[in-house]
Design a protein around this motif. Sequence first.
Motif, PDB file in Angstrom:
ATOM      1  N   MET A 104     -63.485  -4.879  19.715  1.00  0.00           N
ATOM      2  CA  MET A 104     -64.620  -5.359  19.764  1.00  0.00           C
ATOM      3  C   MET A 104     -64.655  -7.203  20.156  1.00  0.00           C
ATOM      4  N   LEU A 105     -63.161  -7.277  20.169  1.00  0.00           N
ATOM      5  CA  LEU A 105     -62.106  -8.948  20.873  1.00  0.00           C
ATOM      6  C   LEU A 105     -62.265  -8.678  22.192  1.00  0.00           C
ATOM      7  N   GLU A 106     -62.422  -7.853  23.057  1.00  0.00           N
ATOM      8  CA  GLU A 106     -62.668  -7.991  23.820  1.00  0.00           C
ATOM      9  C   GLU A 106     -63.563  -7.811  24.610  1.00  0.00           C
ATOM     10  N   VAL A 107     -64.855  -7.475  24.574  1.00  0.00           N
ATOM     11  CA  VAL A 107     -66.182  -7.330  24.530  1.00  0.00           C
ATOM     12  C   VAL A 107     -66.727  -8.801  24.384  1.00  0.00           C
ATOM     13  N   LEU A 108     -66.491  -9.403  23.316  1.00  0.00           N
ATOM     14  CA  LEU A 108     -67.011 -10.633  23.433  1.00  0.00           C
ATOM     15  C   LEU A 108     -66.504 -11.615  23.802  1.00  0.00           C
ATOM     16  N   THR A 109     -64.721 -11.819  24.070  1.00  0.00           N
ATOM     17  CA  THR A 109     -64.728 -12.892  24.918  1.00  0.00           C
ATOM     18  C   THR A 109     -64.468 -12.530  26.105  1.00  0.00           C
ATOM     19  N   GLY A 110     -64.887 -11.231  27.064  1.00  0.00           N
ATOM     20  CA  GLY A 110     -64.549 -10.868  28.384  1.00  0.00           C
ATOM     21  C   GLY A 110     -63.031 -10.788  28.493  1.00  0.00           C
ATOM     22  N   GLU A 111     -62.242 -10.529  27.701  1.00  0.00           N
ATOM     23  CA  GLU A 111     -60.245 -11.062  28.044  1.00  0.00           C
ATOM     24  C   GLU A 111     -59.848  -9.715  27.502  1.00  0.00           C
ATOM     25  N   PRO A 112     -58.916  -9.284  28.645  1.00  0.00           N
ATOM     26  CA  PRO A 112     -58.320  -8.347  27.740  1.00  0.00           C
ATOM     27  C   PRO A 112     -56.695  -8.371  26.942  1.00  0.00           C
ATOM     28  N   LEU A 113     -57.390  -7.563  25.762  1.00  0.00           N
ATOM     29  CA  LEU A 113     -56.407  -7.860  24.805  1.00  0.00           C
ATOM     30  C   LEU A 113     -54.669  -7.175  24.533  1.00  0.00           C
TER      31      LEU A 113
ATOM     32  N   ILE B  31     -62.372   0.654  10.538  1.00  0.00           N
ATOM     33  CA  ILE B  31     -61.732  -0.485  11.197  1.00  0.00           C
ATOM     34  C   ILE B  31     -59.738  -1.120  11.153  1.00  0.00           C
ATOM     35  N   TYR B  32     -59.467  -0.396   9.753  1.00  0.00           N
ATOM     36  CA  TYR B  32     -58.505  -0.492   8.767  1.00  0.00           C
ATOM     37  C   TYR B  32     -56.934  -0.869  10.043  1.00  0.00           C
ATOM     38  N   ASP B  33     -57.249  -0.421  11.277  1.00  0.00           N
ATOM     39  CA  ASP B  33     -56.653   0.189  11.982  1.00  0.00           C
ATOM     40  C   ASP B  33     -55.813  -1.014  13.589  1.00  0.00           C
ATOM     41  N   GLY B  34     -57.178  -1.608  13.389  1.00  0.00           N
ATOM     42  CA  GLY B  34     -57.184  -3.097  13.986  1.00  0.00           C
ATOM     43  C   GLY B  34     -57.920  -2.125  15.738  1.00  0.00           C
ATOM     44  N   GLN B  35     -57.994  -0.895  15.724  1.00  0.00           N
ATOM     45  CA  GLN B  35     -58.629  -0.390  17.286  1.00  0.00           C
ATOM     46  C   GLN B  35     -59.347  -1.402  17.530  1.00  0.00           C
ATOM     47  N   VAL B  36     -60.888  -0.304  16.543  1.00  0.00           N
ATOM     48  CA  VAL B  36     -62.614  -1.775  16.562  1.00  0.00           C
ATOM     49  C   VAL B  36     -62.153  -2.555  17.232  1.00  0.00           C
ATOM     50  N   LEU B  37     -61.259  -3.393  16.115  1.00  0.00           N
ATOM     51  CA  LEU B  37     -61.088  -5.021  15.782  1.00  0.00           C
ATOM     52  C   LEU B  37     -60.817  -5.543  17.941  1.00  0.00           C
ATOM     53  N   ALA B  38     -59.777  -4.645  18.577  1.00  0.00           N
ATOM     54  CA  ALA B  38     -59.489  -4.801  19.513  1.00  0.00           C
ATOM     55  C   ALA B  38     -60.747  -4.801  20.582  1.00  0.00           C
TER      56      ALA B  38
ATOM     57  N   ARG C 228     -49.123  -4.463  14.664  1.00  0.00           N
ATOM     58  CA  ARG C 228     -49.867  -4.409  15.922  1.00  0.00           C
ATOM     59  C   ARG C 228     -51.574  -5.016  15.043  1.00  0.00           C
ATOM     60  N   LEU C 229     -51.807  -4.797  14.134  1.00  0.00           N
ATOM     61  CA  LEU C 229     -52.825  -5.394  13.456  1.00  0.00           C
ATOM     62  C   LEU C 229     -53.142  -6.882  13.100  1.00  0.00           C
ATOM     63  N   SER C 230     -51.345  -7.114  12.728  1.00  0.00           N
ATOM     64  CA  SER C 230     -51.199  -8.713  12.293  1.00  0.00           C
ATOM     65  C   SER C 230     -51.001  -9.661  14.280  1.00  0.00           C
ATOM     66  N   VAL C 231     -50.692  -8.773  15.285  1.00  0.00           N
ATOM     67  CA  VAL C 231     -51.173  -9.967  16.500  1.00  0.00           C
ATOM     68  C   VAL C 231     -52.764  -9.786  17.093  1.00  0.00           C
ATOM     69  N   ILE C 232     -53.444  -8.676  16.583  1.00  0.00           N
ATOM     70  CA  ILE C 232     -54.985  -8.803  16.497  1.00  0.00           C
ATOM     71  C   ILE C 232     -55.290  -9.837  15.786  1.00  0.00           C
TER      72      ILE C 232
ATOM     73  N   ASN D 147     -71.899  -1.302  16.624  1.00  0.00           N
ATOM     74  CA  ASN D 147     -72.180  -0.132  17.473  1.00  0.00           C
ATOM     75  C   ASN D 147     -72.453  -0.921  18.652  1.00  0.00           C
ATOM     76  N   ASP D 148     -73.547  -1.618  18.479  1.00  0.00           N
ATOM     77  CA  ASP D 148     -74.628  -2.650  19.725  1.00  0.00           C
ATOM     78  C   ASP D 148     -73.086  -3.246  20.939  1.00  0.00           C
ATOM     79  N   ILE D 149     -71.857  -3.861  19.954  1.00  0.00           N
ATOM     80  CA  ILE D 149     -70.720  -4.557  20.729  1.00  0.00           C
ATOM     81  C   ILE D 149     -70.062  -3.815  21.833  1.00  0.00           C
ATOM     82  N   LEU D 150     -69.385  -2.637  21.095  1.00  0.00           N
ATOM     83  CA  LEU D 150     -68.815  -0.864  22.003  1.00  0.00           C
ATOM     84  C   LEU D 150     -70.084  -0.757  22.043  1.00  0.00           C
ATOM     85  N   GLU D 151     -71.138  -0.165  22.884  1.00  0.00           N
ATOM     86  CA  GLU D 151     -71.994   1.428  23.358  1.00  0.00           C
ATOM     87  C   GLU D 151     -71.771   1.334  24.609  1.00  0.00           C
ATOM     88  N   ASP D 152     -71.134   0.447  25.481  1.00  0.00           N
ATOM     89  CA  ASP D 152     -70.585   0.214  26.734  1.00  0.00           C
ATOM     90  C   ASP D 152     -69.170   1.454  26.690  1.00  0.00           C
ATOM     91  N   ARG D 153     -68.866   1.050  25.603  1.00  0.00           N
ATOM     92  CA  ARG D 153     -67.029   1.879  25.570  1.00  0.00           C
ATOM     93  C   ARG D 153     -67.063   2.997  24.925  1.00  0.00           C
TER      94      ARG D 153
END
Length: 367
Positions: free
Chosen positions: A108-117, A99-106, A132-136, A82-88
């Motif tokens: 998180m990755l965008e915020v942590l890496t600064g790169e669009p997924l 978590i299971y469907d990968g949306q939150v993981l995606a 979709r989850l396998s790609v993430i 929630n710290d990571i995703l606060e601004d979103r």
Amino acid sequence: MSKEADKKKQGGGGGLLRSKKKAEVARLDLEGTQAIQTEEFVVEEDVDYVLSIGEEKIALQPKALQDQHVKELIAVLLSWINDILEDRRILVRHIQEDIYDGQVLAEMLEVLTGEPLEVTTVTAAPALQKHRLSVILKVIHTHLGIPPDSEKKWSVDAIISKDAVAILHLLVAMARHFGCRHELPPNVSVRRIYFKQLEKKLETKLYQEPITGEDTGPTSPLLHPSVLQEKDVFDKLFDQAPQKLETVKQSLCVFVNKHLHHVGIEIKDFEAQFYDGVVLVLLMGLLDSYYIPLSEYYSTPIGFDQQIHNMRLAFQLMDEANVKPAKTKPEDVVQGDLKSTMRVLYALFNKYKSTVTSQSEAAPDKK
């Protein structure tokens, strides 16, 4: 009815009876094994104990996720996410369902890496959801430096089926790599059961699966030491002196009830009476002797949005009074985190414990 017809009728239900009998035998076999291995184990009602010969299954032991250390790990991970995703404006409340469907993981990755997924949009179709989850996960593995063919403690199938242990393994690996600002509790294990159907019996084994080891602090070179959070008094209380927890709760209850009795409220259960923010809003008005208009908060909040509105108002009032609970956000209290709730009340206690009685006990003007 002829004897032959009667036999056929009885035989028609024989398969069901045999199946029930087999399940009962397997259940009794499991209970006997458990009685030897542990006195505290209770058989889960919703686990299918009837397996094909040679088939194996692993399941959680009952209430495994209710273990205090596991709950603390989950709370830390949720707070980090929630710290990571606060601004979103994304709030994660459940370690499996969110978590299971990968949306939150995606996200998180965008915020942590600064790169669009670049992944497909969220879909309800199981096959597309799994793809979709396998790609993430492939992107996550790349960042974690995990080779594609290496053995991992999670998989697409495990995550998408809401396997709590697999999800915890994945989140802990991400937290260590990207630098969780909260210290992960060490030596956390989850109780599991292994089943294997042999020819004449159901083989079972109870075991503990380690999730975190001894060294669980932030390990990312990207995280500067200045942002690491040291353990506070409540971290130490929960970790080192849990036997004193009830005494502290009682002391805080006495302090809170001393003021709340003016509005006819008595606190008996921390987790059940603070999470919606109403009591904290009222308490701030009582402690500083001012009236908070009913239009400013929901007196009978329905749903999370109204509860978090109340809690954020309470935190705003505390901030204006220069009361700053350590390591706690409004979302933590709304989620029922006991440690966070106690941090808030302890901060208020420290601020107002020496207030003149006539002032601290004065009821607010309700005109």
